[in-house]
Write an enzyme that holds these catalytic residues in place. Structure first.
Site, mmCIF file in Angstrom:
data_model
loop_
_atom_site.group_PDB
_atom_site.id
_atom_site.type_symbol
_atom_site.label_atom_id
_atom_site.label_comp_id
_atom_site.label_asym_id
_atom_site.label_seq_id
_atom_site.Cartn_x
_atom_site.Cartn_y
_atom_site.Cartn_z
ATOM 1 N N ASN A 170 0.866 -1.190 0.000
ATOM 2 C CA ASN A 170 0.000 0.000 0.000
ATOM 3 C C ASN A 170 0.895 1.231 0.000
ATOM 4 O OD1 ASN A 170 -1.837 2.026 0.454
ATOM 5 N ND2 ASN A 170 -2.294 1.445 2.563
ATOM 6 N N LYS A 224 0.086 4.236 -0.363
ATOM 7 C CA LYS A 224 -0.608 5.422 0.158
ATOM 8 C C LYS A 224 -0.368 6.620 -0.773
ATOM 9 C CE LYS A 224 0.060 3.533 4.736
ATOM 10 N NZ LYS A 224 -0.078 3.729 6.158
ATOM 11 N N HIS A 253 -9.479 1.001 4.950
ATOM 12 C CA HIS A 253 -8.213 1.274 5.638
ATOM 13 C C HIS A 253 -8.482 2.242 6.797
ATOM 14 C CE1 HIS A 253 -4.162 2.636 6.442
ATOM 15 N NE2 HIS A 253 -3.738 1.557 5.794
ATOM 16 N N GLU A 303 -6.959 4.732 7.803
ATOM 17 C CA GLU A 303 -6.799 6.157 7.477
ATOM 18 C C GLU A 303 -8.057 6.693 6.810
ATOM 19 O OE1 GLU A 303 -3.128 5.640 5.349
ATOM 20 O OE2 GLU A 303 -2.126 5.144 7.228
ATOM 21 N N GLU A 351 -5.410 -5.042 10.698
ATOM 22 C CA GLU A 351 -4.425 -3.983 10.877
ATOM 23 C C GLU A 351 -4.707 -3.244 12.183
ATOM 24 O OE1 GLU A 351 -2.538 -2.850 6.904
ATOM 25 O OE2 GLU A 351 -4.248 -1.541 7.179
ATOM 26 N N GLY A 383 2.167 2.415 10.707
ATOM 27 C CA GLY A 383 3.091 3.542 10.521
ATOM 28 C C GLY A 383 3.767 3.990 11.807
ATOM 29 N N SER A 388 3.264 -1.945 10.477
ATOM 30 C CA SER A 388 4.721 -1.927 10.665
ATOM 31 C C SER A 388 5.356 -3.284 10.398
ATOM 32 C CB SER A 388 5.082 -1.416 12.068
ATOM 33 O OG SER A 388 4.610 -0.097 12.226
ATOM 34 N N GLY A 401 4.761 1.286 4.814
ATOM 35 C CA GLY A 401 6.079 1.922 4.691
ATOM 36 C C GLY A 401 7.112 1.059 3.980
#
Ligand code: PEP
Length: 256
Positions: A9, A11, A97, A99, A169, A175, A215, A237
Site C-alpha cells: 500500500n 498510500k 483502511h 486512514e 491492521e 506507521g 509496521s 512503509g
C-alpha cells in the site's frame, strides 16, 4: 494449503517517475522468484494505476486501488468507481483502511456499500479491520473487529465472501514502528477465522486469506507469516523500498 498474499500500500507517496522506478524494480525481482503459492499485489496512488498496470502486464504482479466509490457512476466529482477500475483490469481494492475510516469518516455501513460495488464488478476487496489502542487496552479489540466484519461483510452470500481478502491492521501498529507480536496477530487471526467459520462454515473459513498489516518489515515478517492463521501481509512503509518489499515476498515464499 492457502495461498499467501503480500500487498504493498503505497498510500499518497512517490512522484510518477519514482513510482515507475519502484514498479520496475519490484516487478523485475519478483519475476525471478518462484511464486507458486504467493500472490503479489501493488496498490499505487490512483493516477499511477495505468502506468503500474502497463509495467506489470503479463507478470505475476497484480494491481489494486487504494479506495473505491460506493456508487457505480454519476455526479461524484473526484471519485473512482468499481466499473472504472474493472475496465482498466484492476483486480483488487483496499477498502476500509483505518486512514479512510479516520480522516474520511468512513463507517462500517458505507464500507459495506463499497464492498458490494467492488464485488459486483469483479474486484476483490482487501478489507481492513482493526482496533485503536484504547480499544485494545480496554480489552475490546475482539468485539471491535467482530462488529467491523458483521456490519461490512457478513451480509454477503458465500460465493461473494469467498472473493474478499481480510487484512487485520491494529491501528496502533500502522506507521508507528510498533508491530503486533506474532502471538497477538495469531490470536486475532484465529478469532477472525472462527467468526468466518460460524457464519459461512468450515471450508470458507479454511480458504479465507487473512493478512496482517501494521509496521510489517523484512525484520519481523517471518515470525508473523509463520503463524498458522496469518496468510501474508498488507505492507505500508516497507513497500516503498523495493528491496525490502521483495525481501518480504521472499520471506512469504519461505513460509509456504
Ligand atoms: C498500512 O497502511 O496498511 C500499513 C500496514 O502501513 P505500515 O506498514 O507503514 O504500518
Amino acid at each position: 494449503m492457502r495461498t499467501l498474499l503480500v500487498a504493498g500500500n503505497w498510500k499518497m507517496n512517490k512522484t510518477f517517475q519514482e513510482a515507475e522506478v519502484l514498479t520496475e524494480q519490484i516487478t523485475e525481482a519478483v519475476e525471478k522468484l518462484h511464486l507458486d503459492s504467493v500472490e503479489v499485489v501493488l496498490c499505487p496512488p490512483a493516477p499511477y494505476l495505468e502506468m503500474v498496470l502497463d509495467l506489470t502486464d503479463e507478470t505475476h504482479v497484480a494491481v489494486g486501488a487504494q479506495n473505491i466509490s460506493d456508487h457505480d457512476f454519476g455526479a461524484y466529482t473526484g471519485e473512482i468507481s468499481a466499473p472504472m477500475l474493472r475496465s482498466m483490469e484492476v483486480e483488487y481494492c483496499i477498502i476500509g483502511h483505518s486512514e479512510r475510516r479516520k480522516y474520511f469518516h468512513e463507517s462500517n455501513e458505507l464500507l459495506a456499500q463499497k464492498v458490494n460495488s467492488a464485488l459486483k464488478f469483479g474486484i476483490a476487496p482487501i478489507f481492513c479491520c482493526g482496533e485503536v489502542l484504547s480499544e485494545r487496552e480496554g480489552g475490546n479489540h475482539l468485539d471491535v473487529v467482530k462488529s467491523q466484519l458483521e456490519e461490512s461483510l457478513f451480509h454477503l452470500e458465500e460465493k461473494d465472501f469467498r472473493n474478499v481478502v481480510i487484512a487485520y491492521e491494529p491501528v496502533w501498529a500502522i506507521g508507528t514502528g510498533k508491530t503486533a507480536t506474532p502471538e497477538q496477530a495469531q490470536e486475532m487471526h484465529a478469532y477472525l477465522r472462527q467468526l468466518i467459520l460460524s457464519k459461512y462454515g468450515e471450508r470458507v473459513a479454511e480458504d479465507a486469506i487473512i493478512l496482517y498489516g501494521g509496521s510489517c518489515t523484512a525484520g519481523n515478517a517471518f515470525n508473523l507469516f509463520s503463524q498458522p492463521d496469518v496468510d501474508g501481509g498488507l505492507i505500508g512503509g516497507a513497500s516503498l523500498k523495493g528491496e525490502e518489499f521483495v525481501e518480504i515476498v521472499r520471506i512469504a515464499i519461505d513460509c509456504t
